[in-house]
Write a protein that holds these residues in place. Structure first.
Motif, short mmCIF file in Angstrom:
data_model
loop_
_atom_site.label_atom_id
_atom_site.label_comp_id
_atom_site.label_asym_id
_atom_site.label_seq_id
_atom_site.Cartn_x
_atom_site.Cartn_y
_atom_site.Cartn_z
N UNK A 129 -69.86 69.66 -44.26
CA UNK A 129 -69.80 68.30 -44.77
C UNK A 129 -68.43 67.91 -45.30
N UNK A 130 -67.49 68.84 -45.22
CA UNK A 130 -66.12 68.57 -45.68
C UNK A 130 -65.15 68.76 -44.52
N UNK A 131 -63.98 68.16 -44.64
CA UNK A 131 -62.91 68.39 -43.67
C UNK A 131 -61.62 68.63 -44.44
N UNK A 132 -60.60 69.04 -43.72
CA UNK A 132 -59.31 69.28 -44.38
C UNK A 132 -58.19 68.96 -43.41
N UNK A 133 -57.00 68.73 -43.95
CA UNK A 133 -55.82 68.47 -43.12
C UNK A 133 -54.58 68.98 -43.85
N UNK A 134 -53.63 69.48 -43.08
CA UNK A 134 -52.34 69.88 -43.65
C UNK A 134 -51.52 68.61 -43.84
N UNK A 135 -51.04 68.41 -45.05
CA UNK A 135 -50.25 67.22 -45.35
C UNK A 135 -48.78 67.46 -45.04
N UNK A 136 -48.28 68.60 -45.47
CA UNK A 136 -46.86 68.89 -45.28
C UNK A 136 -46.68 70.40 -45.31
N UNK A 137 -45.73 70.88 -44.56
CA UNK A 137 -45.50 72.32 -44.46
C UNK A 137 -44.02 72.61 -44.59
N UNK A 138 -43.70 73.88 -44.78
CA UNK A 138 -42.30 74.32 -44.88
C UNK A 138 -41.48 73.72 -43.73
N UNK A 139 -40.34 73.15 -44.07
CA UNK A 139 -39.42 72.65 -43.06
C UNK A 139 -39.62 71.19 -42.68
N UNK A 140 -40.76 70.60 -43.06
CA UNK A 140 -40.97 69.19 -42.73
C UNK A 140 -39.94 68.34 -43.48
N UNK A 141 -39.51 67.23 -42.88
CA UNK A 141 -38.51 66.39 -43.56
C UNK A 141 -39.06 65.79 -44.85
N UNK A 142 -38.23 65.74 -45.87
CA UNK A 142 -38.61 65.13 -47.15
C UNK A 142 -37.68 63.96 -47.45
#
Ligand code: FEO
Ligand code: CA
Ligand code: CA
Ligand code: CA
Length: 707
Positions: A129-142
């Motif tokens: 009944x739940x889901x998840x997602x990666x928002x940001x990871x090492x190396x992504x532009x900030x």
């Protein structure tokens, strides 16, 4: 969900908990291999201060009630006008847990999700009944203009604009009243060069540029995020201007020292003769969001970044040793050898540089031009984090732990009072609250000392419990510790704790007050040395010898006043396999609770439930996130909410004010001895090599998480 098959399982060597040897090396410089830094013989557990508690079993205080005078609901509206030029005005920032738990005693709700079982999958597992997602990871532009990540051609200049390595603390600060935009503020505790650089062989073989990449991958990130319409999911804002986005790092960011020790002789160096400006922040572990909309970050295992302690002045060696810095080797085992890139890390040349780390850092994410500060008034130790509550009097109280075996619990009470409202004046005032005040260390007394035998057997009075005192160490420029000046107490705080007989704890990690009840919860993660050899014996607050699984301590300030200098304490949870008789879950039916091991970070949802993340599960499962009510009949009914992939630790966590999103940081996935970039032990999150990242979890039907 689909579970990716694990790649070849590599056999690591567990140290404390089930933490892999590789994590011990990189994260804390093999702290458990070194002698316990606290060799003081301070008497702990003296008199039983108040025996009345002992005959009553578990002490359950009444609900403190509306504690947080002055900023409930429209918290820290103080932020208006603090936005950078051309950005929208910043509306109120309610810290997590501020919402009233409508019609129910705070912290007493039943958790509605079905607990997930322990597992060793190389994936992120959430309840049905739940889901998840990666928002940001090492190396992504900030930062705007950040180049795309290039694993095989990393540069320090690129990394300084990209998301850092090994995310730990997670804070989410709303940017609008409707909860559609927010600032994600994250710590980057440490780097693992084996898992960052293809072909890595040794620190010596890294180029100086690669050393600088590692330095730039430390620190903190501020990232603007937005809600995916109508759901609990969030994503980075990746179009248009992102005026708040920011990186601070260990390479070049400047920090201002504040408080009574700033400018003292202990903090002066050749590069900073005034002792007021430090380059870099190190090993930022946990932290907290303040009621005035800033983020605090704890500089933890800073000791491992320094070399040359063997050639430091003799007069400084005892101080270095008390903080875990080797005074016998130029390069202690696991040294990062950062002196190759920056001479300030060489204590033979710059013996005071170590004193400029180990502080609580405050960053204002709403003002990207502001200089982050290191607050000396909160003392110097291996700060796990700091969490603030506004006391009834209006003074702000910060609770803190020193994460080392046999080190101490602290609190800080501000001199000034929190100012309500959203004016510039209030904002400016509140930003000074942590610059002056009183620092205390905890002493815990016992009710059942004679029954504590190291087995974890519950005492006959039905509780691990007692009373405690906050012992005053320093107030402004006045020291309360014999033979130590105020600046000395603040810079070498561990010695002050030793002198006044503070209680030696089983590695105090996150220490956080519930903003709804005022009660304070402490994650005591484990202590492999408790009762071993000549080390201190078990006591009622740290009741198990060679403690592998840790415990949760609940602290209830007298009269519900967070500025009080006395309190009651108890252990609501003694962690481990519920089938193990040495475990305890507040008296709840142990056949119905999830096994938990090595509690590390704690947080509260908007109804006051306690969420606990783990580091180093010693029961054979991946680490995870758990939740329990803290009050009423569901107290102790602990349920596992999620697990992180192979080799990882669960950090954060953060539950949004509307109770619809749970954020965690997945730290050091795949960190297992023998793993490399090209031969990873985890392929999370992208199916290639392991990358630390921040994940959001939400309920598919849009309902509240937890209760
Ligand atoms: Fe960085 Fe105490 O964990
Ligand atoms: Ca007792
Ligand atoms: Ca931690
Ligand atoms: Ca926390």
């Amino acid at each position: 969900m689909s579970d990716r098959p694990r790649l070849l399982p590599l056999l690591g060597t567990p140290r404390h908990g089930s933490r892999d040897a590789m994590t011990c090396l990189y994260r804390c410089g093999n702290a458990c291999e070194h002698p316990v830094p606290n060799t003081s013989d301070n008497a702990y557990f003296g008199d039983v201060v108040n025996a009345e508690v002992s005959r009553r079993g578990v002490v359950r205080a009444g609900v403190v009630g509306a504690l947080v005078l002055g900023f409930s609901g429209a918290a820290a509206g103080a932020l208006a006008g603090a936005a950078p030029a051309a950005a929208a005005p910043v509306p109120p920032v309610p810290p997590a847990g501020q919402a009233a738990a409508a019609g129910r005693r705070p912290g007493s709700g039943a958790l509605s999700f079905k607990p997930i079982p322990p597992n060793t999958l190389d994936t992120f597992v959430v309840p049905n009944g739940y889901d998840h997602a990666v928002i940001i990871r090492w190396g992504d532009p900030v930062v705007p203009g950040a180049p795309d990540f290039n694993l095989r051609r990393q540069t320090a200049a690129a990394q300084a604009k990209q998301f850092g390595y090994n995310n730990d603390f997670v804070g989410v600060l709303p940017l609008d009243k409707r909860g559609r935009r927010a600032l994600l503020v994250v710590n980057h505790e440490y780097t693992n060069e084996d898992l960052m650089f293809p072909g890595f062989t040794s620190q010596d073989a890294l180029s100086v540029e690669q050393v600088k990449v590692a330095m730039a991958a430390h620190g903190m990130s501020v990232v603007e995020i937005e809600r995916v319409a109508g759901t609990g999911q969030w994503q980075v804002v990746d179009s248009g201007r992102r005026p708040y986005n920011r990186r601070v790092d260990a390479l070049s960011s400047k920090f201002e020292l504040t408080g009574p020790a700033a400018g003292s002789s202990f903090l002066k160096t050749a590069a900073d003769p005034k002792g007021r400006t430090v380059i870099g922040t190190l090993n930022n572990c946990a932290g907290g969001v303040t009621p005035w909309g800033t983020v605090l970050s704890g500089e933890e295992n800073f000791n491992q970044y320094f070399v040359g302690g063997d050639a430091a002045p003799e007069s400084e060696k005892a101080r270095l040793a008390r903080y875990g810095i080797s005074t016998t080797a130029r390069y202690p085992s696991g040294s990062r050898k950062w002196d190759r890139a920056a001479e300030r890390f060489d204590l033979a040349k710059h013996p005071n540089e170590a004193n400029r780390h180990g502080w609580v850092v405050e960053i204002d994410p709403f003002d990207p031009e502001s200089r982050p500060r290191k607050h000396t008034a909160l003392g110097r130790f291996k700060h796990e984090g700091a969490n603030v509550i506004v006391a009834r009097s209006g003074h702000v109280v910060a609770y803190m732990g020193d994460d080392e075996r046999f080190d101490y619990l602290y609190k800080f009470v501000s001199d000034k009072k929190f100012m309500k409202g959203d004016s510039w004046v209030a904002r400016k005032h509140n930003l000074t609250l942590l610059e002056s005040g009183t620092l205390y260390v905890a002493r815990l007394d016992q009710t059942s000392a004679e029954e504590i035998d190291g087995s974890g057997t519950l005492p006959s009075d039905g509780a691990f419990n007692g009373r405690g005192r906050w012992i005053k160490l320093v107030s402004g420029n006045r020291s309360y510790v014999d033979g130590m000046t105020a600046a000395e107490v603040l810079t070498f705080t561990r010695f002050a704790g030793d002198k006044v007989g503070a209680t030696k704890m089983d590695r105090p990690e996150d220490v956080e007050p519930s903003l709804l009840t005022g009660k304070v919860y402490v994650a005591l993660t484990n202590n492999s040395a408790r009762g071993v050899g000549s080390n201190p014996a078990p006591d009622e607050a740290n009741p198990r010898a060679a403690n592998r699984h840790g415990q949760i301590l609940e602290l209830v300030e007298d009269r519900g006043d967070n500025t009080s200098d006395t309190f009651r304490w108890s252990l609501p949870i003694v962690c481990g396999d519920p089938a193990d008789p040495s475990t305890y879950f507040a008296g709840y039916d142990k056949t119905k609770v999830s096994p938990i091991s090595c509690p590390d970070n704690v947080a509260f949802d908007a109804t006051g439930n306690l969420w606990i993340s783990t580091d180093g599960n010693a029961l054979g499962s991946n680490d995870g996130l758990f939740a329990t009510a803290t009050e009423g009949p569901e107290r102790g009914h602990l349920k596992q909410f999620l697990t992180v992939p192979v080799g990882a630790e669960t950090c954060g966590p953060f539950i949004t004010e509307d109770n619809r999103s749970v954020f965690v940081a997945v730290q050091h996935p795949g960190e297992i001895t023998g793993a490399t970039v090209d031969n990873p032990a985890s392929t999370w999150p992208d199916g290639d090599y392991a990358k630390p990242g921040v994940v959001v979890t939400w309920r598919l039907d849009g309902g509240p998480v937890g209760s």
